[in-house]
Design a protein around this motif. Structure first.
Motif, PDB file in Angstrom:
ATOM      1  N   ASP A  27       9.099 -45.077   9.511  1.00 51.90           N
ATOM      2  CA  ASP A  27       9.094 -43.837   8.741  1.00 51.90           C
ATOM      3  C   ASP A  27      10.279 -42.942   9.081  1.00 51.90           C
ATOM      4  OD1 ASP A  27       6.714 -44.891   7.953  1.00 51.90           O
ATOM      5  OD2 ASP A  27       5.593 -43.024   8.081  1.00 51.90           O
ATOM      6  N   GLY A  77       6.847 -42.591   4.405  1.00 52.81           N
ATOM      7  CA  GLY A  77       5.546 -43.163   4.735  1.00 52.81           C
ATOM      8  C   GLY A  77       4.540 -42.084   5.066  1.00 52.81           C
ATOM      9  N   HIS A 106       5.365 -40.098   8.281  1.00 47.85           N
ATOM     10  CA  HIS A 106       6.502 -39.219   8.039  1.00 47.85           C
ATOM     11  C   HIS A 106       6.035 -37.900   7.412  1.00 47.85           C
ATOM     12  CE1 HIS A 106      10.632 -38.602   5.883  1.00 47.85           C
ATOM     13  NE2 HIS A 106      10.603 -38.003   7.044  1.00 47.85           N
ATOM     14  N   ALA A 166       0.383 -47.106   6.571  1.00 41.43           N
ATOM     15  CA  ALA A 166       1.557 -46.302   6.258  1.00 41.43           C
ATOM     16  C   ALA A 166       2.842 -47.099   6.182  1.00 41.43           C
ATOM     17  CB  ALA A 166       1.713 -45.197   7.299  1.00 41.43           C
ATOM     18  N   GLN A 167       2.770 -48.411   6.282  1.00 44.05           N
ATOM     19  CA  GLN A 167       3.973 -49.218   6.207  1.00 44.05           C
ATOM     20  C   GLN A 167       4.253 -49.633   4.775  1.00 44.05           C
ATOM     21  OE1 GLN A 167       6.165 -49.866   8.237  1.00 44.05           O
ATOM     22  NE2 GLN A 167       5.421 -49.796  10.306  1.00 44.05           N
TER      23      GLN A 167
END
Length: 828
Positions: free
Chosen positions: A149, A513, A516, A741-742
């Protein structure tokens, strides 16, 4: 020296007439004018000699200073030990006097993690710069984040560095972000050394990691060290170049003792040394000649060959150790000095704006005009802090510098060197150094000169955001602080974008992401005392009609005084495919049934009605409205009356035209390693993506496809992954310890892939998702058209709170809040 001789000869030639006068015979007495000219010539020659000697001394001093300078970055996958390694480097070089651990277990935390959030979460969020001295060399270090991120921090750090340390975990090996970081280093042509960390951990296998680097990263590498034991038995290292064994003693491993190679390791050491010589010989002709002639390879000879190959980016020496256990860090520092380049050994190019951006090779010396690049911005206590990498020339406090990008002339009020979040004021800095200035208003990527040249440095690569959130302040009184925070973060971070959705009016923040964006929302709360409400942005669905429908509506209202009267008749129909516009209005009235001055008001009313369809409240497009008849009243008819008549007429016939919902379809370009082509394309097909192009670029495959845009992000392949369940069958992908979140592609390829998108079209939604784990809350704007089986009915019953009879419905329409808006049910 040759340059000095040429300068001296040119000076002498310029004074040649006077020297000839001096060579005349004594018998010929010179005139007073000639004697004065000769004296003047002698004084000029003396001054030129003194000036030349001073310049030569300055050049020698600058050259020695730059030869003993290294600008390096430390990059790796998350949790590989970058910050821990930097902490040990600072301790052994004397910059700090105590070692503190990541996550701030002792209440202090690592020096380079200066933010409270970094210490709480145990991750690096912002890159941090520092400097230290090791064996008479100045080493400027930038510690970078490892999380995907925050990849922009790695990107802009590598843009200005001369060398790098790629840290690899001896247990995890080459991981996804390792591949990304290595790709960034290749992009900026950064010479690097590898450091296999955590040899003390259970399951450590440095030889496996070295082979992974060769296969996955395509490194031409070899180990320059052999570990003495592994895991709990890890004691030290054997240097294959010097053929010495090193152990690290003392409470913090500060005492390095050298000894002979242990007898039980002689065979392994000689085997690995021969392998090292063979690998380096493949890329260095001088060593290859000695190796092929069976000449004994001396340590200094091998070290020089490794340096030549490393600086030329043909070879990567691999070091080993355990930063947490204080072993191997000092030898890695020696390797940085021995094998990574100084600023004068790296070629940097600028673009000459006066010559149509012709590439110019920068000399990299302080004697040239100033050329500096602003690569990072921070909002500090004293104003904007701008990080500069100086490529040519000298910058001094109080100097005026020119921003080539904006044309502004700026004074340097304060010049500092950074040590994490601490600052040391300096008076000047020269080529090769990384410094920071206060009070300079600029953007990231701007180039500064002294005004004598108009050069700009090539910009860094900025990836596009991949995820969006809708944010708003909870309190209306804090709107000013909220806007101030967003403007500041957007200026600091090029991957953080802020925009306003014209349809919903929501403030949309976009980033790399989930983590982030969460970090920025938390920073808004902590640094600006503003609590923000976060939600998923509305997807820009559209509505359209599928068949013709008639309308005949009379708007009549009488409430005393002048009333309202207007009648409109006609029909609506869908536009044919391929039409240029999305809305057409045709007046087909023959005669004066409706006065011509009311026709624009009728068209305006239909346009206003099309802004919000009755299904889900989104705009209606691809529609043609034809006005065929109507009626008016001499007194009560008005523009307002006919406008309202058009709005109500549209609502009257809209349902009869069988409206449907259109979902946005994005044109997506995916770039990923070729070995994962089958996995990615197969999953893309499973998610109803249509592949329209496929090509190969080196080791990567580029696939162009059309994919439906779905709630929660700006890229189709990330929306699936906003929650732990990334597929409609409930499949859970844990990607290197980080779920959700990837990038979705990373879950498919185990490598970070690039994704570029653009809006393509809208198409009718036809969903047939069946599964107990399907998250209906993500699709609150969809119409479920497929027949519902028992499982679906139960899911809908639980989610919507429907009765058993209602849950048999064939179509369910929900509003954006997820509440039941309309249901059309049948008992069959």
């Amino acid at each position: 020296m040759a340059m000095a001789r040429r300068s001296a000869s040119s000076l002498l030639s310029s004074f040649r007439p006077f020297s000839l006068l001096l060579q005349q015979p004594l018998a010929d007495a010179p005139s007073p004018a000639a004697a004065a000219a000769a004296a003047s010539a002698r004084r000029a020659m003396s001054s030129a000699s003194a000036l030349r000697a001073r310049d030569e001394n300055d050049v020698a001093r600058w050259r020695e200073s730059m030869d003993r300078m290294r600008n390096i970055g430390i990059s790796a996958h998350i949790d590989s030990g970058k910050t821990t390694l930097t902490e040990r480097v600072l301790y052994y070089t004397g910059r700090i006097h105590e070692i503190h651990e990541v996550r701030g277990r002792d209440g202090v935390g690592a020096k380079m993690d200066s933010m409270d959030l970094e210490r709480e979460k145990g991750i690096t969020i912002q890159s941090a710069a520092t400097y230290c001295t090791w064996k008479g060399y100045q080493v400027n270090i930038i510690d970078t984040p490892g999380h995907v991120d925050f990849t922009i921090e790695v990107e802009r750090a590598l843009r200005v560095l001369d060398g790098a340390i790629l840290v690899l975990c001896s247990v995890g090996g080459v991981q996804s972000q390792s591949i990304t970081v290595d790709r960034q280093m290749r992009r900026y042509e950064i010479p690097r050394v590898a450091f296999i960390n955590k040899l003390d951990r259970m399951g450590a296998d440095p030889w496996k990691v070295l082979n992974q680097a060769r296969s996955k990263l395509r490194h031409h590498n070899a180990a320059v060290q052999v570990p003495i034991g592994l895991e709990e038995e890890f004691e030290g290292l054997v240097d294959l170049v010097e053929l010495k064994a090193y152990k690290f003693e003392g409470s913090s491993g500060q005492n390095v003792t050298a000894s002979d190679v242990p007898s039980n390791m002689q065979n392994l050491v000689m085997e690995k040394r021969r392998e090292l010589i063979e690998v380096v010989s493949e890329v260095d002709d001088q060593l290859a000649e000695a190796f092929l002639n069976d000449e004994p390879i001396q340590s200094n000879q091998l070290k020089a060959a490794i340096r030549r190959a490393t600086v030329a980016q043909k070879f990567i020496p691999v070091y080993m150790g355990s930063a947490f256990k204080n072993k191997g860090v000092q030898l890695l520092l020696d390797g940085v000095l021995d094998y990574l380049p100084c600023p004068m050994e790296v070629e940097n190019y600028a673009l000459d704006q006066n010559k149509s951006e012709v590439k110019v090779l920068l000399a990299g010396t302080p004697a040239e005009p100033l050329v500096a690049l602003a690569f990072k911005l921070e909002e500090g206590r004293f104003g904007q802090l701008t990080y500069l990498r100086i490529y040519d020339g000298v910058i001094r406090k109080g100097d005026f510098i020119h921003n080539v990008n904006t044309g502004k002339k700026i004074k340097v009020p304060r010049l500092v060197r950074m040590h994490s979040n601490e600052m040391e004021d300096i008076q000047e800095a020269h080529a090769g150094q990384i410094v920071a200035v206060f009070g300079v208003d600029c953007a990231s990527g701007d180039t500064f000169t002294d005004g004598t040249v108009k050069y700009t440095m090539t910009s860094m690569n900025v990836p596009e955001p991949v995820m969006s959130l809708a944010v708003s302040p909870i309190s209306k009184d804090s709107g000013g602080q909220f806007s101030k925070a967003l403007n500041r973060f957007q200026k600091e971070d090029p991957t953080f974008r802020v925009g306003l959705d014209p349809e919903s009016g929501q403030t949309i923040i976009s980033g790399m992401g989930e983590l982030h964006l969460d970090i920025y929302v938390e920073r808004i709360r902590r640094e600006y005392k503003v609590d923000a409400k976060v939600g998923k942005p509305r997807v820009n669905f559209r509505e359209t009609i599928t068949q013709r429908a008639e309308f005949d509506y009379l708007h009549k209202k009488q409430s005393g005084g002048q009333g309202q009267y207007g009648r409109v008749c006609g029909y609506i129909e869908p536009l044919p495919p391929g039409s240029d516009g999305k809305f057409e209005f045709d007046n087909m009235i023959i005669g004066q049934a409706i006065p011509s001055n009311f026709i624009p008001a009728i068209e305006k009313g239909f346009k206003e009605a099309c802004n919000s369809g009755s299904l889900i409240g989104h705009p209606v497009e691809n529609i043609r409205i034809v006005l065929t008849d109507g009626a008016s009243h001499q007194v009560d008819s008005s523009e307002l009356a006919f406008k309202l008549a058009a709005i109500y007429a549209f609502r009257q016939c809209y349902t009869a035209a069988k409206p449907v919902i259109l979902e946005p379809v994005m044109k997506v370009e995916l770039k990923f390693p070729t070995e994962f082509q089958g996995t990615v394309t197969g999953d893309m097909n499973k998610r109803k993506g249509i592949i329209v192009g496929n090509e190969t670029e080196g080791d990567d495959t580029v696939v162009i496809c059309h994919v439906c845009k779905m709630p929660g992000s700006t890229k189709p392949y990330v929306w699936i992954c906003n929650s732990d369940s990334v597929s409609d069958t409930g499949e859970r992908r844990i990607y290197n310890g980080v779920s959700g979140a990837q990038y979705y592609l990373a879950g498919c390829t185990d490598a970070i892939s690039e994704c570029i998108q653009g809006h393509q079209e809208h198409r009718v939604i036809l969903l047939d998702y069946r599964g107990t784990n399907f998250d209906y809350s993500l699709y609150v704007n969809f119409v479920f058209l497929s027949p519902l089986d028992i499982t679906n009915r139960q899911c809908l019953k639980n989610y919507m709170g429907l009765s058993a009879q209602q849950s048999k419905c064939a179509a369910i329409i929900c509003n954006p809040a997820g509440q039941l808006y309309k249901h059309l049910y049948c008992n069959s």
